[in-house]
Design a protein around this motif. Structure first.
Motif, PDB file in Angstrom:
ATOM      1  N   LEU A  56       0.825  -1.202   0.000  1.00 44.90           N
ATOM      2  CA  LEU A  56       0.000   0.000   0.000  1.00 44.90           C
ATOM      3  C   LEU A  56       0.859   1.251   0.000  1.00 44.90           C
ATOM      4  O   LEU A  56       2.000   1.250   0.461  1.00 44.90           O
ATOM      5  CB  LEU A  56      -0.914   0.018   1.233  1.00 44.90           C
ATOM      6  CG  LEU A  56      -1.895  -1.145   1.368  1.00 44.90           C
ATOM      7  CD1 LEU A  56      -2.754  -0.981   2.612  1.00 44.90           C
ATOM      8  CD2 LEU A  56      -2.771  -1.274   0.131  1.00 44.90           C
ATOM      9  N   ASN A  57       0.272   2.344  -0.512  1.00 43.44           N
ATOM     10  CA  ASN A  57       0.947   3.636  -0.516  1.00 43.44           C
ATOM     11  C   ASN A  57      -0.104   4.732  -0.371  1.00 43.44           C
ATOM     12  O   ASN A  57      -1.298   4.454  -0.173  1.00 43.44           O
ATOM     13  CB  ASN A  57       1.786   3.819  -1.785  1.00 43.44           C
ATOM     14  CG  ASN A  57       0.967   3.603  -3.055  1.00 43.44           C
ATOM     15  OD1 ASN A  57      -0.137   4.134  -3.188  1.00 43.44           O
ATOM     16  ND2 ASN A  57       1.491   2.819  -3.986  1.00 43.44           N
ATOM     17  N   SER A  58       0.330   5.969  -0.471  1.00 43.37           N
ATOM     18  CA  SER A  58      -0.591   7.095  -0.280  1.00 43.37           C
ATOM     19  C   SER A  58      -1.709   7.120  -1.306  1.00 43.37           C
ATOM     20  O   SER A  58      -2.827   7.574  -1.010  1.00 43.37           O
ATOM     21  CB  SER A  58       0.184   8.413  -0.343  1.00 43.37           C
ATOM     22  OG  SER A  58       1.180   8.469   0.644  1.00 43.37           O
TER      23      SER A  58
ATOM     24  N   LEU B 254       7.900   5.727   4.607  1.00 37.77           N
ATOM     25  CA  LEU B 254       7.813   6.177   3.224  1.00 37.77           C
ATOM     26  C   LEU B 254       6.552   7.003   2.978  1.00 37.77           C
ATOM     27  O   LEU B 254       6.544   7.902   2.134  1.00 37.77           O
ATOM     28  CB  LEU B 254       7.831   4.956   2.299  1.00 37.77           C
ATOM     29  CG  LEU B 254       8.146   5.185   0.821  1.00 37.77           C
ATOM     30  CD1 LEU B 254       9.479   5.881   0.653  1.00 37.77           C
ATOM     31  CD2 LEU B 254       8.136   3.865   0.072  1.00 37.77           C
ATOM     32  N   TYR B 255       5.507   6.693   3.744  1.00 37.44           N
ATOM     33  CA  TYR B 255       4.231   7.393   3.577  1.00 37.44           C
ATOM     34  C   TYR B 255       3.745   7.930   4.925  1.00 37.44           C
ATOM     35  O   TYR B 255       2.732   7.472   5.484  1.00 37.44           O
ATOM     36  CB  TYR B 255       3.186   6.456   2.960  1.00 37.44           C
ATOM     37  CG  TYR B 255       3.667   5.814   1.678  1.00 37.44           C
ATOM     38  CD1 TYR B 255       3.804   6.573   0.516  1.00 37.44           C
ATOM     39  CD2 TYR B 255       4.025   4.473   1.640  1.00 37.44           C
ATOM     40  CE1 TYR B 255       4.282   5.995  -0.656  1.00 37.44           C
ATOM     41  CE2 TYR B 255       4.495   3.888   0.472  1.00 37.44           C
ATOM     42  CZ  TYR B 255       4.624   4.658  -0.669  1.00 37.44           C
ATOM     43  OH  TYR B 255       5.093   4.087  -1.825  1.00 37.44           O
TER      44      TYR B 255
ATOM     45  N   PRO C  19      13.579   4.483   3.430  1.00 38.20           N
ATOM     46  CA  PRO C  19      13.336   5.314   2.247  1.00 38.20           C
ATOM     47  C   PRO C  19      13.214   6.801   2.562  1.00 38.20           C
ATOM     48  O   PRO C  19      13.715   7.644   1.819  1.00 38.20           O
ATOM     49  CB  PRO C  19      12.019   4.757   1.688  1.00 38.20           C
ATOM     50  CG  PRO C  19      11.949   3.356   2.204  1.00 38.20           C
ATOM     51  CD  PRO C  19      12.593   3.397   3.555  1.00 38.20           C
ATOM     52  N   LEU C  20      12.536   7.134   3.664  1.00 37.33           N
ATOM     53  CA  LEU C  20      12.392   8.541   4.007  1.00 37.33           C
ATOM     54  C   LEU C  20      13.742   9.156   4.375  1.00 37.33           C
ATOM     55  O   LEU C  20      13.966  10.347   4.166  1.00 37.33           O
ATOM     56  CB  LEU C  20      11.393   8.712   5.150  1.00 37.33           C
ATOM     57  CG  LEU C  20      10.979  10.154   5.474  1.00 37.33           C
ATOM     58  CD1 LEU C  20      10.350  10.825   4.257  1.00 37.33           C
ATOM     59  CD2 LEU C  20      10.021  10.188   6.660  1.00 37.33           C
ATOM     60  N   CYS C  21      14.649   8.344   4.929  1.00 36.58           N
ATOM     61  CA  CYS C  21      16.004   8.835   5.222  1.00 36.58           C
ATOM     62  C   CYS C  21      16.711   9.249   3.935  1.00 36.58           C
ATOM     63  O   CYS C  21      17.401  10.279   3.897  1.00 36.58           O
ATOM     64  CB  CYS C  21      16.823   7.764   5.943  1.00 36.58           C
ATOM     65  SG  CYS C  21      16.218   7.337   7.589  1.00 36.58           S
ATOM     66  N   ARG C  22      16.536   8.461   2.888  1.00 41.29           N
ATOM     67  CA  ARG C  22      17.154   8.809   1.596  1.00 41.29           C
ATOM     68  C   ARG C  22      16.570  10.111   1.052  1.00 41.29           C
ATOM     69  O   ARG C  22      17.289  10.943   0.491  1.00 41.29           O
ATOM     70  CB  ARG C  22      16.964   7.665   0.598  1.00 41.29           C
ATOM     71  CG  ARG C  22      17.764   6.413   0.932  1.00 41.29           C
ATOM     72  CD  ARG C  22      17.832   5.462  -0.246  1.00 41.29           C
ATOM     73  NE  ARG C  22      16.524   4.901  -0.559  1.00 41.29           N
ATOM     74  CZ  ARG C  22      16.060   3.779  -0.023  1.00 41.29           C
ATOM     75  NH1 ARG C  22      16.779   3.111   0.865  1.00 41.29           N
ATOM     76  NH2 ARG C  22      14.868   3.321  -0.360  1.00 41.29           N
TER      77      ARG C  22
END
Length: 630
Positions: free
Chosen positions: A41-43, A98-99, A543-546
Motif C-alpha cells: 500500500l501507498n498514499s 515512506l508514507y 526510504p524517508l532517510c534517503r
C-alpha cells in the motif's frame, strides 16, 4: 486459480504478483503490486483498497523495526495460504517511513509494527498475531457470514464533562475514564474496544465507566497531565491511577478491571504469616502494613500506596499487632500499630542488606512512595527487562553482567558474583548496583562494546548523562578493580564508549555538501565546530532517510542559501552519538546552534520538504541565512 476481486475494482488480485499490472480506476491512476501475496500500500492506493475490499488486515511498519522483520515471514505465509483458501481476506502492508501522511491520518505513532483490521471500511484494533496458523484461523473466523465485529454499547459509558468531573468521580470507589478527542482515529478504535468490554463488566456493581472529550475539557488536560490520547485511567474516590496494560483489547480490559477492583493487599491476622507469604515470592519485594483499625489517615495512605504499586510489589495488611517481646521475634525493630514495613526480595539480599525497613516518616504519599522505591532495592538486586525502566531507572547504575541462574544447586556462581559486587556498594551512596543476565541484555553488552568477551563477569556503568561506560575486562575480577572502576566514574575520569565506523576519506573537502559524521568524529564535526550544524540522524533501509539526505544534499549545494551552516549526516545504527542526540525515530533532523551545542533542537515533523525544513532552520538558525533569501 483463485481470484480475489475488490468490490468496485474488478481486478483478480491473484494475477497482480504474476502480471505486475497497473490498474486504472475512476478515482485516478495508481498501481497495485504484491510481494509474496501481500499487497503493498501507498498514499495513492490505501483508501481505495480498504474501502473496496470486505476484509483487509494492514500491517503498518518501518523497515528497520526488528519486531516487524520477525513477523513478516509469518505474515507472508498467512497471505499465501489465505490467497488459496479464503479469497475474501486480503493482507497488506504499508511502510510508514515512506508514507508518513497515511501514518498521521490513521494515527500510527512511533516505529513499532501495528496491525489494523478493516471490516467493510471500518478500522478495528488487531493484536492476535502470533504464528501464521493462528493468524489464518483468526481471519477465517472473521470471514464467516455470521461474523460481526465487536459491537460497542456506548449507552453503558457515560460522557463526563469538565464541570462535573471531580464531583462525580469522588462518589465512587472505582471508576474507569477514557480520555479522547474528536478527529482521532485511534481514539475511535479504543472506544470501540472499551465500550465493548463494559458489556462484560456489568456484573461489577461497584465499578463505573465514563469517557471525557478533552477538546472540551482543557483544564483537565493540565491538571491531570494528559499528554496524549486515547488513554484510560482508573479513579478511586477521585484519585487517579494509571491503567497499565499496553494492549487495550476487549479481553485485556476486562481482565485488568476485574483484577484492579479487588483489594490491593492480602489480609492476615498475624505478622508471621504475612512474612511467610512474602518469602514465598523470593524475587519480589513486599510491603506489610499493621493496622488494628481501618479508620485513620495512615490506613488510607497505605491503601493508596498499595493501589499505586500493586503491580510492582506484594502488599499485605496485618490486623493484629505482633508481640515484639516474644523470644521468637528476630526483628531488629519494633512493629507497632500503624507501622508500614518494607521487605526487599530476600533472594537478592547480601550480607550488607537489611531484611526489613520500617517507615518512620510523615503521612505524605510522595515521601512514603520514595521510601518504598529506595528500600525495596537491595544493595545488588537483579535488573531485568521488566524492571529496568522502573526499579532500575536510577542513574548512575553499575551493572555486573553474568549468566544468572537461581535454580536450586546452580545458584552458587550467581550468588558469588552478586556478593562480589556488593562489596563495592560503600564506594558511593549516589550509585545503584545490580546484576543482569548476559543473555537477556545482549544488546546492552554490544552498546557497551563488551559483546565479544566471554569472561564470567563483565561490568559497566550507565551514567547520569545517559552515556555508557564499559569496565575493565579481566579474567578474575577482584575488589580493587571494581572499586577503582566505580571511583573513577565518580571522579569523572572515565570516557563514554561510542561505537563508530571508520572515518570517511572521500568527503574531506569543504566543497562536499553534506559531511559524513561517525562516532569518532562527532565531537570534532558537531560539538566543537564553530558554525551551526544541521545534523541528520538516519539509518539503512529507510526510504524517508534517503529523501531527507537528498534534500540536505541539494540545499548544501546552494552555497548562498545558508552560507554559515554545516550540513552533516550520521548512520545512527553503526555509530553512537552522545546520549542527548538519541533520536526517537528515523530520520531525525537536529539543529545545533553554535552557542549551545548541549541542547540540540529537534525538527518536529516527518515532512521533509524544502519549504518545511527551511522554515525550521529559519526559526532556529536565522542569522546564518543569506539576506537575499530572508
Amino acid at each position: 486459480m483463485t481470484f480475489r476481486t475488490m468490490r468496485g475494482l474488478g481486478v483478480p488480485l491473484s494475477l497482480l504478483a504474476v502480471l505486475a499490472v497497473s490498474v486504472v480506476v475512476s478515482a485516478g491512476d495508481f498501481e497495485l503490486k504484491q510481494e509474496k501475496d501481500v499487497l503493498l500500500l501507498n498514499s495513492k492506493n490505501f483508501h481505495h483498497v480498504v474501502s473496496t475490499h470486505e476484509i483487509v488486515l494492514v500491517l503498518f511498519h518501518v523497515p528497520w523495526d526488528n519486531a516487524y522483520r520477525a513477523m513478516l515471514p509469518e505474515f507472508e505465509k498467512a497471505a499465501t495460504q489465505l490467497e488459496k483458501d479464503t479469497p475474501s481476506v486480503l493482507l497488506a502492508r504499508l511502510d510508514t517511513s515512506l508514507y508518513p501522511d497515511v501514518a498521521k491520518e490513521v494515527d500510527i505513532r512511533g516505529d513499532a509494527a501495528q496491525l489494523i483490521y478493516y471490516h467493510l471500511s471500518k478500522p478495528y484494533i488487531f493484536e492476535e498475531f502470533g504464528t501464521a496458523d493462528k493468524l489464518i484461523k483468526s481471519l477465517k473466523d472473521r470471514s464467516q457470514l455470521m461474523y460481526t465485529p465487536p459491537r460497542p454499547h456506548p449507552e453503558l459509558v457515560d460522557e463526563l464533562s469538565q464541570h462535573e468531573f471531580k464531583t462525580t468521580l469522588k462518589k465512587y470507589d472505582f471508576a474507569v475514564v477514557a480520555f479522547y478527542r474528536e478527529n482521532c482515529p485511534s481514539c475511535v478504535r479504543l472506544l470501540v474496544e472499551y465500550e465493548t468490554a463494559v458489556v462484560n463488566l456489568t456484573d461489577l456493581p461497584k465499578a463505573r465507566f465514563f469517557k471525557t472529550n478533552l477538546d472540551t475539557a482543557p483544564e483537565l488536560v493540565k491538571e491531570y497531565e494528559i499528554a496524549e490520547v486515547p488513554i484510560l485511567k482508573i479513579f478511586r474516590n477521585g484519585k487517579m491511577f494509571n491503567f497499565k496494560p499496553e494492549h487495550k483489547l476487549v479481553a485485556a480490559i476486562i481482565d485488568y478491571v476485574k483484577k484492579q477492583i479487588l483489594p490491593p493487599y492480602k489480609e492476615f491476622d498475624q505478622l508471621e504469616k504475612a512474612e511467610g507469604w512474602a518469602r514465598s515470592y523470593p524475587n519480589k519485594a513486599a510491603v506489610i502494613g499493621v493496622f488494628e483499625k481501618t479508620s485513620g489517615a495512615n490506613f488510607e495512605l497505605f491503601t493508596d500506596i498499595a493501589n499505586y504499586f500493586r503491580e510492582d510489589y506484594n502488599f499485605a495488611w496485618v490486623k493484629k499487632v505482633p508481640s515484639n517481646d516474644s523470644p521468637l521475634s528476630l526483628r531488629p525493630v519494633a512493629i507497632v500499630d500503624g507501622s508500614i514495613a518494607v521487605y526487599p526480595p530476600f533472594r537478592h539480599l547480601s550480607h550488607e542488606d537489611k531484611k526489613i525497613h520500617v517507615y518512620a516518616g510523615s503521612q505524605s504519599f510522595e515521601e512514603l512512595s520514595k521510601y518504598i522505591v529506595k528500600k525495596t532495592v537491595p544493595h545488588v538486586g537483579q535488573r531485568t527487562m521488566r524492571n529496568k525502566d522502573t526499579t532500575y531507572a536510577v542513574r548512575p547504575l553499575l551493572i555486573g553482567y553474568i549468566n544468572v541462574d537461581w535454580s536450586k544447586g546452580n545458584d552458587d556462581d550467581t550468588t558469588f558474583h552478586r556478593n562480589k559486587i556488593a562489596q563495592v556498594v560503600g564506594v558511593s551512596k549516589e550509585m545503584t548496583f545490580a546484576i543482569s543476565d548476559k543473555r537477556e541484555f545482549k544488546h546492552e553488552l554490544s552498546r557497551m562494546g563488551l559483546s565479544n568477551y566471554n569472561e564470567e563477569l563483565l561490568v559497566g556503568i550507565i551514567g547520569t548523562n545517559g552515556e555508557y561506560y564499559p569496565g575493565p575486562v579481566v579474567e578474575m575480577m577482584n575488589l580493587k578493580i571494581l572499586t577503582d572502576f566505580a571511583q573513577d566514574y565518580m571522579k569523572n575520569k572515565l570516557k563514554p564508549y561510542h561505537r563508530t565506523q571508520s572515518p570517511p576519506t572521500s568527503d574531506d573537502s569543504d566543497d562536499y555538501p553534506v559531511k559524513t559524521v561517525v562516532g569518532a568524529t562527532f565531537r570534532k564535526l558537531v560539538l566543537r565546530h564553530d558554525k551551526p550544524v544541521a545534523l541528520l540522524a538516519h539509518r539503512p533501509n529507510c526510504p524517508l532517510c534517503r529523501t531527507a539526505l537528498n534534500l540536505l544534499h541539494d540545499m548544501g549545494e546552494e552555497k548562498s542559501l545558508y552560507p554559515g551552516l554545516v550540513y552533516a549526516a550520521m548512520d545512527f545504527v553503526a555509530n553512537d552519538p552522545p546520549a542527548r542526540f538519541t533520536p526517537k525515530t528515523y530520520p531525525t533532523l537536529f539543529a545545533v546552534p553554535p552557542g549551545d551545542k548541549k541542547k540540540p533542537i529537534v525538527y518536529p515533523s516527518r515532512n521533509f520538504t524544502r519549504e518545511a525544513v527551511m522554515e525550521f532552520l529559519d526559526l532556529h538558525i536565522a542569522n546564518y541565512r543569506h539576506k537575499d533569501e530572508l
